[in-house]
Write a protein that holds these residues in place. Structure first.
Motif, PDB file in Angstrom:
ATOM      1  N   PRO A  72     -66.270 -30.004   1.146  1.00 44.13           N
ATOM      2  CA  PRO A  72     -66.814 -29.137  -0.023  1.00 44.13           C
ATOM      3  C   PRO A  72     -65.707 -29.628  -1.211  1.00 44.13           C
ATOM      4  N   ALA A  73     -65.745 -30.535  -1.880  1.00 46.49           N
ATOM      5  CA  ALA A  73     -64.479 -30.806  -2.711  1.00 46.49           C
ATOM      6  C   ALA A  73     -64.413 -29.987  -3.987  1.00 46.49           C
ATOM      7  N   ASP A  74     -65.352 -29.251  -4.267  1.00 45.25           N
ATOM      8  CA  ASP A  74     -65.322 -28.234  -5.423  1.00 45.25           C
ATOM      9  C   ASP A  74     -64.910 -27.086  -4.918  1.00 45.25           C
ATOM     10  N   ASP A  75     -64.732 -26.910  -3.767  1.00 43.22           N
ATOM     11  CA  ASP A  75     -64.167 -25.828  -3.078  1.00 43.22           C
ATOM     12  C   ASP A  75     -62.630 -25.527  -3.529  1.00 43.22           C
ATOM     13  N   PHE A  76     -62.440 -24.100  -4.119  1.00 47.61           N
ATOM     14  CA  PHE A  76     -61.013 -23.945  -4.664  1.00 47.61           C
ATOM     15  C   PHE A  76     -60.230 -23.822  -3.323  1.00 47.61           C
ATOM     16  N   GLY A  77     -60.360 -23.224  -2.308  1.00 44.20           N
ATOM     17  CA  GLY A  77     -59.683 -23.112  -0.953  1.00 44.20           C
ATOM     18  C   GLY A  77     -59.266 -24.400  -0.473  1.00 44.20           C
ATOM     19  N   VAL A  78     -60.170 -25.419  -0.523  1.00 45.35           N
ATOM     20  CA  VAL A  78     -60.193 -26.775   0.039  1.00 45.35           C
ATOM     21  C   VAL A  78     -59.117 -27.465  -0.632  1.00 45.35           C
ATOM     22  N   ARG A  79     -59.150 -27.293  -2.043  1.00 45.24           N
ATOM     23  CA  ARG A  79     -58.477 -28.108  -3.131  1.00 45.24           C
ATOM     24  C   ARG A  79     -57.040 -27.284  -3.163  1.00 45.24           C
ATOM     25  N   GLU A  80     -57.016 -25.884  -3.055  1.00 42.37           N
ATOM     26  CA  GLU A  80     -55.695 -25.210  -3.024  1.00 42.37           C
ATOM     27  C   GLU A  80     -55.042 -25.452  -1.769  1.00 42.37           C
ATOM     28  N   TYR A  82     -54.967 -28.241  -0.061  1.00 46.71           N
ATOM     29  CA  TYR A  82     -54.374 -29.493  -0.010  1.00 46.71           C
ATOM     30  C   TYR A  82     -53.373 -29.601  -0.813  1.00 46.71           C
ATOM     31  N   ARG A  83     -53.319 -28.820  -2.070  1.00 47.40           N
ATOM     32  CA  ARG A  83     -52.077 -28.899  -2.815  1.00 47.40           C
ATOM     33  C   ARG A  83     -50.839 -28.166  -2.195  1.00 47.40           C
ATOM     34  N   ARG A  84     -51.038 -27.079  -1.472  1.00 41.53           N
ATOM     35  CA  ARG A  84     -50.067 -26.226  -0.678  1.00 41.53           C
ATOM     36  C   ARG A  84     -49.577 -27.325   0.360  1.00 41.53           C
ATOM     37  N   LEU A  85     -50.490 -27.863   1.022  1.00 40.52           N
ATOM     38  CA  LEU A  85     -50.074 -28.557   2.468  1.00 40.52           C
ATOM     39  C   LEU A  85     -48.943 -30.083   1.813  1.00 40.52           C
ATOM     40  N   LYS A  86     -49.391 -30.562   0.745  1.00 41.56           N
ATOM     41  CA  LYS A  86     -48.674 -31.642   0.039  1.00 41.56           C
ATOM     42  C   LYS A  86     -47.625 -31.332  -0.636  1.00 41.56           C
ATOM     43  N   GLN A  96     -60.731 -36.598  -6.928  1.00 36.82           N
ATOM     44  CA  GLN A  96     -59.385 -37.224  -6.298  1.00 36.82           C
ATOM     45  C   GLN A  96     -59.652 -36.514  -4.755  1.00 36.82           C
ATOM     46  N   MET A  97     -60.196 -35.249  -4.666  1.00 34.90           N
ATOM     47  CA  MET A  97     -60.496 -34.492  -3.242  1.00 34.90           C
ATOM     48  C   MET A  97     -61.298 -35.557  -2.384  1.00 34.90           C
ATOM     49  N   VAL A 110     -63.845 -30.333   9.570  1.00 34.63           N
ATOM     50  CA  VAL A 110     -62.480 -29.937  10.328  1.00 34.63           C
ATOM     51  C   VAL A 110     -61.231 -29.788   9.484  1.00 34.63           C
ATOM     52  N   ALA A 111     -61.133 -31.027   8.622  1.00 33.91           N
ATOM     53  CA  ALA A 111     -60.286 -31.033   7.696  1.00 33.91           C
ATOM     54  C   ALA A 111     -60.501 -29.687   6.639  1.00 33.91           C
ATOM     55  N   SER A 112     -61.552 -29.434   6.332  1.00 34.85           N
ATOM     56  CA  SER A 112     -61.912 -28.425   5.382  1.00 34.85           C
ATOM     57  C   SER A 112     -61.409 -27.045   5.920  1.00 34.85           C
ATOM     58  N   TRP A 113     -61.558 -26.719   7.219  1.00 33.26           N
ATOM     59  CA  TRP A 113     -61.181 -25.794   7.963  1.00 33.26           C
ATOM     60  C   TRP A 113     -59.726 -25.426   8.101  1.00 33.26           C
ATOM     61  N   TYR A 114     -58.984 -26.411   8.280  1.00 34.84           N
ATOM     62  CA  TYR A 114     -57.459 -26.316   7.935  1.00 34.84           C
ATOM     63  C   TYR A 114     -56.977 -26.262   6.581  1.00 34.84           C
ATOM     64  N   LEU A 115     -57.632 -27.004   5.819  1.00 31.75           N
ATOM     65  CA  LEU A 115     -57.242 -26.693   4.339  1.00 31.75           C
ATOM     66  C   LEU A 115     -57.455 -25.219   3.936  1.00 31.75           C
ATOM     67  N   TRP A 116     -58.488 -24.468   4.197  1.00 32.32           N
ATOM     68  CA  TRP A 116     -58.711 -23.279   4.123  1.00 32.32           C
ATOM     69  C   TRP A 116     -57.650 -22.478   4.642  1.00 32.32           C
ATOM     70  N   ARG A 117     -57.464 -22.775   6.045  1.00 31.05           N
ATOM     71  CA  ARG A 117     -56.259 -21.834   6.620  1.00 31.05           C
ATOM     72  C   ARG A 117     -55.003 -22.134   5.721  1.00 31.05           C
ATOM     73  N   MET A 118     -54.800 -23.093   5.169  1.00 31.21           N
ATOM     74  CA  MET A 118     -53.464 -23.226   4.298  1.00 31.21           C
ATOM     75  C   MET A 118     -53.483 -21.908   3.291  1.00 31.21           C
ATOM     76  N   THR A 119     -54.507 -21.436   2.773  1.00 29.08           N
ATOM     77  CA  THR A 119     -54.397 -20.467   1.688  1.00 29.08           C
ATOM     78  C   THR A 119     -54.304 -19.082   2.446  1.00 29.08           C
ATOM     79  N   GLY A 120     -54.570 -19.020   3.684  1.00 30.03           N
ATOM     80  CA  GLY A 120     -54.318 -17.787   4.192  1.00 30.03           C
ATOM     81  C   GLY A 120     -55.758 -16.989   4.243  1.00 30.03           C
ATOM     82  N   LYS A 121     -56.827 -17.630   3.847  1.00 27.78           N
ATOM     83  CA  LYS A 121     -58.157 -17.095   3.690  1.00 27.78           C
ATOM     84  C   LYS A 121     -58.893 -17.128   4.996  1.00 27.78           C
TER      85      LYS A 121
END
Length: 121
Positions: A72-80, A82-86, A96-97, A110-121
């Protein structure tokens, strides 16, 4: 009135009724048909419904149909995430996403799940 008493707005009620009517009309496929449909075909069909956007259908694909390759490339949590991860200053754009996610195929969910976890949500 019963739906309003549950806290649904007039807009949400119209969306629910529209989806129900679309299911009766065959626009919304049954579960077995949806399972057999291509991701993009299902997205294109369902976003024609009032109140249903790409993100909504992507969540259906991930959580109800258990598709392993949805980003879900429009999802704030996915994009955020990735921003935090990098350690980036700004979030990547949707485009870009999508480009970044190509490398994660066929497990973008699976990547989306991990990116969501990066935001603490």
């Amino acid at each position: 009135d019963p739906l309003r008493s549950c806290g649904f707005s007039a807009g949400k009620i119209a969306t629910i009724q529209g989806i129900a009517q679309a299911a009766l009309d065959g626009v919304v496929p049954d579960y077995a048909t949806a399972l057999a449909m291509d991701d993009e075909a299902l997205i294109e069909r369902l976003i024609t419904l009032r109140g249903v956007g790409r993100w909504t259908v992507e969540m259906l694909l991930i959580y109800s149909l258990e598709r392993p390759d949805i980003l879900p490339a429009d999802d704030f949590g996915v994009r955020e995430g990735y921003r935090r991860l990098k350690g980036l200053e700004v979030q990547p754009t949707r485009k870009q996403m999508v480009e970044i996610g190509v490398a994660w195929r066929p497990y973008r969910t699976v990547a989306s799940w991990y990116l969501w976890r990066m935001t603490g949500k």
